[in-house]
Design a protein around this motif. Structure first.
Motif, mmCIF file in Angstrom:
data_model
loop_
_atom_site.group_PDB
_atom_site.id
_atom_site.type_symbol
_atom_site.label_atom_id
_atom_site.label_comp_id
_atom_site.label_asym_id
_atom_site.label_seq_id
_atom_site.Cartn_x
_atom_site.Cartn_y
_atom_site.Cartn_z
ATOM 1 N N LYS A 1 35.464 -42.581 69.477
ATOM 2 C CA LYS A 1 35.753 -43.576 70.516
ATOM 3 C C LYS A 1 34.615 -43.649 71.525
ATOM 4 O O LYS A 1 34.253 -44.741 71.994
ATOM 5 N N GLU B 1 32.156 -46.843 72.525
ATOM 6 C CA GLU B 1 31.978 -47.323 73.901
ATOM 7 C C GLU B 1 30.504 -47.483 74.267
ATOM 8 O O GLU B 1 30.152 -48.360 75.073
ATOM 9 N N THR C 1 31.813 -36.311 78.445
ATOM 10 C CA THR C 1 33.220 -36.594 78.704
ATOM 11 C C THR C 1 33.886 -35.346 79.269
ATOM 12 O O THR C 1 33.486 -34.220 78.952
ATOM 13 N N ILE D 1 38.404 -43.112 78.434
ATOM 14 C CA ILE D 1 38.793 -43.158 77.028
ATOM 15 C C ILE D 1 40.123 -42.423 76.913
ATOM 16 O O ILE D 1 40.242 -41.272 77.346
#
Length: 216
Positions: free
Chosen positions: A30, A34, A141, A202
């Motif tokens: 994911k 992005e 992240t 996300i």
């Protein structure tokens, strides 16, 4: 150092079962979706993955970037042994990167920096900044401090505490987490000198992950 020892021991303990729980690398996929327009056509010479675990995320990254040297920086030798892959490994901590200044083209850290205590985060980000060449990218992240994650947290402070792991083991292993609110990772990167290119959220299932793409 005590924090690093406990974290290393925790991941050594779960390394036998960990890879099967991350099959598919959903968050990494994911994330790459992005940011694909920002890394499309990019062929960095050296990619460093901080907190690379058993190498699953870095393996996925290699499908998007080619002709590069991929290095996994991982604190736990158990996780490195569990990788079973052909990634170049360095047994290291995010707090002590064994890299020459200006030698890395892309630094990635997927679901790792939320294990760093608040008081050490600036030190970690400064190390990342110094390791990058001018114009190099840092993509990361972290877990968000949302109600679903807080429900699992044994708190020791504000958005800080331990989340137990018991899957596949005969005992519960407690891992330290410092969870992030929206914009916190951006602010901390900006204070070091990074330029934020993009940031966002996300969601994987019911859980929030914040991401940033930044440039030195």
């Amino acid at each position: 150092m005590e924090h690093l020892r406990k974290l290393m021991n925790a991941y050594d303990a779960i390394s036998r079962i960990y890879p099967e729980t991350r099959e598919g690398g959903l968050l990494a996929r994911k994330l790459l979706e992005e940011v694909k327009d920002l890394i499309s056509g990019l062929t960095p010479g050296v990619v460093l993955d901080i907190g690379a675990g058993a190498g699953g995320n870095l393996g996925i990254t290699r499908t998007s970037l080619s002709n590069s040297l991929y290095i996994g920086c991982e604190l736990s030798m158990g996780m490195i042994r569990a990788s079973g892959g052909i990634i170049e490994w360095v047994n290291c901590s995010a707090t002590h990167l064994p890299t020459r200044p200006g030698s890395i083209d892309l630094v990635m850290s997927i679901s790792a920096l939320h294990h760093v205590p608040r008081e050490l985060m600036r030190h970690v980000l400064r190390g990342v900044y110094e390791s990058l060449r001018p114009g190099g990218l840092f993509i990361a992240t972290v877990w968000g401090c949302d109600k679903n994650t807080l429900r699992r947290l044994i708190p020791i402070g504000d958005c800080e505490g331990y989340i137990p792991w018991s899957h596949g083991l005969s005992e519960r292993i407690h891992r330290y987490y410092r969870l992030f609110r929206g914009g916190e990772l951006d602010d901390e990167a900006l204070k070091i000198g990074f330029s934020i290119i993009r940031s966002g959220v996300i969601r994987v299932g019911a859980f929030t992950n914040y991401y940033i793409v930044s440039r030195k």
